[in-house]
Motif scaffolding. Sequence first.
Motif, PDB file in Angstrom:
ATOM      1  N   TYR A  96      29.802 -19.246 -15.079  1.00 17.07           N
ATOM      2  CA  TYR A  96      29.488 -17.928 -14.545  1.00 17.07           C
ATOM      3  C   TYR A  96      28.469 -18.098 -13.429  1.00 17.07           C
ATOM      4  N   ASP A 149      35.372  -8.842 -16.112  1.00 19.26           N
ATOM      5  CA  ASP A 149      36.125  -8.853 -17.373  1.00 19.26           C
ATOM      6  C   ASP A 149      37.579  -8.452 -17.128  1.00 19.26           C
ATOM      7  N   TYR A 150      38.300  -8.203 -18.213  1.00 23.95           N
ATOM      8  CA  TYR A 150      39.724  -7.873 -18.133  1.00 23.95           C
ATOM      9  C   TYR A 150      39.991  -6.536 -17.445  1.00 23.95           C
ATOM     10  N   LYS A 157      32.179  -5.956 -13.575  1.00 23.79           N
ATOM     11  CA  LYS A 157      31.250  -7.080 -13.616  1.00 23.79           C
ATOM     12  C   LYS A 157      30.687  -7.236 -15.023  1.00 23.79           C
ATOM     13  N   LEU A 158      30.509  -8.485 -15.424  1.00 20.44           N
ATOM     14  CA  LEU A 158      30.013  -8.776 -16.771  1.00 20.44           C
ATOM     15  C   LEU A 158      28.507  -8.574 -16.858  1.00 20.44           C
ATOM     16  N   ASP A 217      31.093 -12.528 -12.023  1.00 27.15           N
ATOM     17  CA  ASP A 217      32.324 -12.639 -12.793  1.00 27.15           C
ATOM     18  C   ASP A 217      32.695 -11.284 -13.393  1.00 27.15           C
ATOM     19  N   THR A 236      31.834 -10.629 -23.270  1.00 27.71           N
ATOM     20  CA  THR A 236      33.092 -11.366 -23.172  1.00 27.71           C
ATOM     21  C   THR A 236      33.944 -10.883 -21.995  1.00 27.71           C
ATOM     22  N   LYS A 237      34.762 -11.799 -21.462  1.00 25.37           N
ATOM     23  CA  LYS A 237      35.681 -11.446 -20.379  1.00 25.37           C
ATOM     24  C   LYS A 237      36.940 -10.768 -20.912  1.00 25.37           C
ATOM     25  N   THR A 238      37.280 -11.057 -22.158  1.00 25.13           N
ATOM     26  CA  THR A 238      38.544 -10.561 -22.705  1.00 25.13           C
ATOM     27  C   THR A 238      38.310  -9.397 -23.655  1.00 25.13           C
TER      28      THR A 238
END
Length: 170
Positions: free
Chosen positions: A102, A69-70, A74-75, A67, A9-11
């Motif tokens: 993404y 995350d918060y 990198k994800l 991409d 997750t990004k958050t």
Amino acid sequence: MKNILWVQTKTETGFDAILKNGETGNQADYDEMRQLKKTTPWEQLTPEPYNVKKHENMFFVQGYLEDVDYLSSKLPFEFLCYSVSFNELFDNLKTVLARLNYSLNENDVNRTISRLKNSNVSVKGTCLNMDFAVSFFEKLITFCKKHPVVSFIVAVLFALLAKKIFQGNN
């Protein structure tokens, strides 16, 4: 199952993204991928920029997306896919990632595909490619030119072995 994708997750409080065959997946799909990852005798093809492993026509790819995350990290992602070529593998991965908006680093994709194509691995299974065979014989000829006595001994042993094989059990 054609493919399963997991992306962190990004958050801080969000849920990880799981897609199975391009559609929203669930924890059971992720568990299926993890079980296959643990129980399959994978062959390591390339550790980076994307970690690619293979078993028959099934691939497992791990790496990081462009991409973040918060925390601006990198994800990470994991992708399990049945594929017939290295290009198809990454095309499938890019298509599935696009559903989540993404992306992969195109330079890293090209570098990984180039490494995979230049390895001694085929999608159908491990095999020697023609470039490897030619290189091997060129090195063998060079060795024979530099070491004629050793070459003569090896040639005699090879001839005796060939004679024994062709004579059979007689």
